[in-house]
Design a protein around this motif. Structure first.
Motif, PDB file in Angstrom:
ATOM      1  N   UNK A 277       0.792  -1.233   0.000  1.00  0.00           N
ATOM      2  CA  UNK A 277       0.000   0.000   0.000  1.00  0.00           C
ATOM      3  C   UNK A 277       0.823   1.282   0.000  1.00  0.00           C
ATOM      4  N   UNK A 278       2.132   1.175   0.137  1.00  0.00           N
ATOM      5  CA  UNK A 278       2.927   2.393   0.188  1.00  0.00           C
ATOM      6  C   UNK A 278       4.404   2.130   0.373  1.00  0.00           C
ATOM      7  N   UNK A 279       5.074   3.121   0.934  1.00  0.00           N
ATOM      8  CA  UNK A 279       6.514   3.046   1.167  1.00  0.00           C
ATOM      9  C   UNK A 279       6.815   3.527   2.575  1.00  0.00           C
ATOM     10  N   UNK A 280       7.868   2.988   3.151  1.00  0.00           N
ATOM     11  CA  UNK A 280       8.347   3.442   4.442  1.00  0.00           C
ATOM     12  C   UNK A 280       9.785   3.893   4.245  1.00  0.00           C
ATOM     13  N   UNK A 281      10.047   5.140   4.586  1.00  0.00           N
ATOM     14  CA  UNK A 281      11.385   5.710   4.442  1.00  0.00           C
ATOM     15  C   UNK A 281      11.797   6.233   5.805  1.00  0.00           C
ATOM     16  N   UNK A 282      12.857   5.674   6.355  1.00  0.00           N
ATOM     17  CA  UNK A 282      13.349   6.074   7.684  1.00  0.00           C
ATOM     18  C   UNK A 282      12.224   6.138   8.710  1.00  0.00           C
ATOM     19  N   UNK A 283      11.428   5.114   8.772  1.00  0.00           N
ATOM     20  CA  UNK A 283      10.340   4.980   9.742  1.00  0.00           C
ATOM     21  C   UNK A 283       9.182   5.938   9.516  1.00  0.00           C
ATOM     22  N   UNK A 284       9.131   6.628   8.373  1.00  0.00           N
ATOM     23  CA  UNK A 284       8.002   7.484   8.025  1.00  0.00           C
ATOM     24  C   UNK A 284       7.228   6.774   6.917  1.00  0.00           C
ATOM     25  N   UNK A 285       5.938   6.542   7.130  1.00  0.00           N
ATOM     26  CA  UNK A 285       5.120   5.812   6.164  1.00  0.00           C
ATOM     27  C   UNK A 285       4.403   6.758   5.222  1.00  0.00           C
ATOM     28  N   UNK A 286       4.377   6.403   3.952  1.00  0.00           N
ATOM     29  CA  UNK A 286       3.689   7.175   2.922  1.00  0.00           C
ATOM     30  C   UNK A 286       2.825   6.216   2.109  1.00  0.00           C
ATOM     31  N   UNK A 287       1.510   6.438   2.126  1.00  0.00           N
ATOM     32  CA  UNK A 287       0.597   5.619   1.334  1.00  0.00           C
ATOM     33  C   UNK A 287       0.723   6.043  -0.129  1.00  0.00           C
ATOM     34  N   UNK A 288       0.629   5.086  -1.045  1.00  0.00           N
ATOM     35  CA  UNK A 288       0.722   5.420  -2.468  1.00  0.00           C
ATOM     36  C   UNK A 288      -0.316   6.471  -2.859  1.00  0.00           C
ATOM     37  N   UNK A 289      -1.486   6.435  -2.230  1.00  0.00           N
ATOM     38  CA  UNK A 289      -2.546   7.385  -2.570  1.00  0.00           C
ATOM     39  C   UNK A 289      -2.195   8.826  -2.192  1.00  0.00           C
ATOM     40  N   UNK A 290      -1.270   9.029  -1.241  1.00  0.00           N
ATOM     41  CA  UNK A 290      -0.900  10.383  -0.844  1.00  0.00           C
ATOM     42  C   UNK A 290       0.402  10.863  -1.497  1.00  0.00           C
ATOM     43  N   UNK A 291       1.044   9.995  -2.301  1.00  0.00           N
ATOM     44  CA  UNK A 291       2.300  10.357  -2.961  1.00  0.00           C
ATOM     45  C   UNK A 291       2.052  10.621  -4.436  1.00  0.00           C
ATOM     46  N   UNK A 292       2.468  11.794  -4.882  1.00  0.00           N
ATOM     47  CA  UNK A 292       2.357  12.149  -6.295  1.00  0.00           C
ATOM     48  C   UNK A 292       3.465  11.485  -7.099  1.00  0.00           C
ATOM     49  N   UNK A 293       4.717  11.611  -6.601  1.00  0.00           N
ATOM     50  CA  UNK A 293       5.852  10.970  -7.266  1.00  0.00           C
ATOM     51  C   UNK A 293       7.072  11.002  -6.356  1.00  0.00           C
ATOM     52  N   UNK A 294       8.067  10.193  -6.696  1.00  0.00           N
ATOM     53  CA  UNK A 294       9.369  10.181  -6.044  1.00  0.00           C
ATOM     54  C   UNK A 294      10.380  10.621  -7.087  1.00  0.00           C
ATOM     55  N   UNK A 295      11.284  11.515  -6.730  1.00  0.00           N
ATOM     56  CA  UNK A 295      12.334  11.922  -7.662  1.00  0.00           C
ATOM     57  C   UNK A 295      13.663  12.019  -6.923  1.00  0.00           C
ATOM     58  N   UNK A 296      14.738  12.029  -7.684  1.00  0.00           N
ATOM     59  CA  UNK A 296      16.062  12.284  -7.135  1.00  0.00           C
ATOM     60  C   UNK A 296      16.455  13.684  -7.529  1.00  0.00           C
ATOM     61  N   UNK A 297      17.177  14.378  -6.663  1.00  0.00           N
ATOM     62  CA  UNK A 297      17.573  15.740  -6.965  1.00  0.00           C
ATOM     63  C   UNK A 297      18.949  16.068  -6.440  1.00  0.00           C
ATOM     64  N   UNK A 298      19.353  17.255  -6.742  1.00  0.00           N
ATOM     65  CA  UNK A 298      20.616  17.812  -6.285  1.00  0.00           C
ATOM     66  C   UNK A 298      20.245  18.876  -5.255  1.00  0.00           C
ATOM     67  N   UNK A 299      20.649  18.696  -4.006  1.00  0.00           N
ATOM     68  CA  UNK A 299      20.216  19.601  -2.939  1.00  0.00           C
ATOM     69  C   UNK A 299      20.623  21.048  -3.182  1.00  0.00           C
ATOM     70  N   UNK A 300      21.637  21.274  -4.007  1.00  0.00           N
ATOM     71  CA  UNK A 300      22.050  22.646  -4.309  1.00  0.00           C
ATOM     72  C   UNK A 300      21.130  23.295  -5.335  1.00  0.00           C
ATOM     73  N   UNK A 301      20.314  22.498  -6.039  1.00  0.00           N
ATOM     74  CA  UNK A 301      19.450  23.042  -7.084  1.00  0.00           C
ATOM     75  C   UNK A 301      17.981  22.708  -6.859  1.00  0.00           C
ATOM     76  N   UNK A 302      17.584  22.574  -5.608  1.00  0.00           N
ATOM     77  CA  UNK A 302      16.184  22.322  -5.296  1.00  0.00           C
ATOM     78  C   UNK A 302      15.398  23.601  -5.549  1.00  0.00           C
ATOM     79  N   UNK A 303      14.093  23.488  -5.821  1.00  0.00           N
ATOM     80  CA  UNK A 303      13.281  24.693  -5.970  1.00  0.00           C
ATOM     81  C   UNK A 303      13.431  25.573  -4.730  1.00  0.00           C
ATOM     82  N   UNK A 304      13.321  26.880  -4.905  1.00  0.00           N
ATOM     83  CA  UNK A 304      13.529  27.830  -3.815  1.00  0.00           C
ATOM     84  C   UNK A 304      12.692  27.468  -2.597  1.00  0.00           C
TER      85      UNK A 304
END
Length: 146
Positions: A42-69
Motif C-alpha cells: 500500500x505504500x513506502x516506508x522511508x526512515x520509519x516514516x510511512x507514505x501511502x501510495x494514494x498520498x504520494x504524487x511521485x518520487x524523484x532524485x535531486x541535487x540539494x544545491x538546485x532544489x526549488x527555492x
C-alpha cells in the motif's frame, strides 16, 4: 519492484530523494544519510516514516544545491518529517522533551502534540510563518513554516 533496481543507478547522479505529496508538500531525504526504503503493498516506508501510495504524487532524485527555492529548508532529518502542517518526530524514548524556538531563541508555546509509542506529531498549523528550531532532547533541527 523495478524501481528498487533503478534507485542506485539514478541516485549515483544526485544527492537527495524527494517525496512529492499530493498535498503539495515535499519531504527530502539526503542520500548520504543512507535512508532505509521499504515498499509495501500500500505504500513506502522511508526512515520509519510511512507514505501511502494514494498520498504520494511521485518520487524523484535531486541535487540539494538546485532544489526549488525554499525546498532545501524542508530537508528531512532521519527522525523528523513535515507533512500537512505537522512535524512527525521519531524518538528513541516516548517521553523525550520537545520544544520549538524562534530563530532568535525565544521558546514558543508548544502547539498540540500527539504522542504514540516513540513518535510524536506536532501540529504547527497555528504557528506564524517563519524559521524555527525544533528541540528534540539534546538535538536541534531547523525548519521553515510558510
Amino acid at each position: 519492484m523495478a524501481l528498487l533496481f533503478l534507485l542506485p543507478l539514478r541516485a549515483a547522479e544526485r544527492d537527495c530523494l524527494i517525496v512529492h505529496l499530493q498535498s503539495g508538500d515535499h519531504v527530502v531525504f539526503m542520500l548520504e544519510d543512507n535512508p532505509q526504503i521499504y515498499f509495501t503493498e500500500t505504500g513506502a516506508e522511508i526512515n520509519m516514516h510511512s507514505y501511502q501510495f494514494s498520498e504520494v504524487k511521485k518520487y524523484t532524485f535531486g541535487d540539494s544545491e538546485h532544489l526549488p527555492q525554499g525546498l532545501s529548508d524542508l530537508i528531512a532529518h532521519e527522525s523528523v518529517a513535515m507533512h500537512d502542517g505537522k512535524l512527525i518526530v521519531s524518538m528513541q524514548e516516548s517521553d523525550t522533551r520537545l520544544c520549538i524556538y524562534t530563530i532568535t531563541g525565544q521558546e514558543m508555546q508548544l502547539p498540540h502534540i500527539t504522542r504514540t509509542d516513540n513518535k510524536a506529531v506536532v501540529d504547527i498549523n497555528n504557528l506564524p510563518a517563519g524559521v524555527y528550531v525544533l528541540g528534540i532532547g539534546t538535538e536541534s533541527i531547523k525548519f521553515v513554516k510558510r
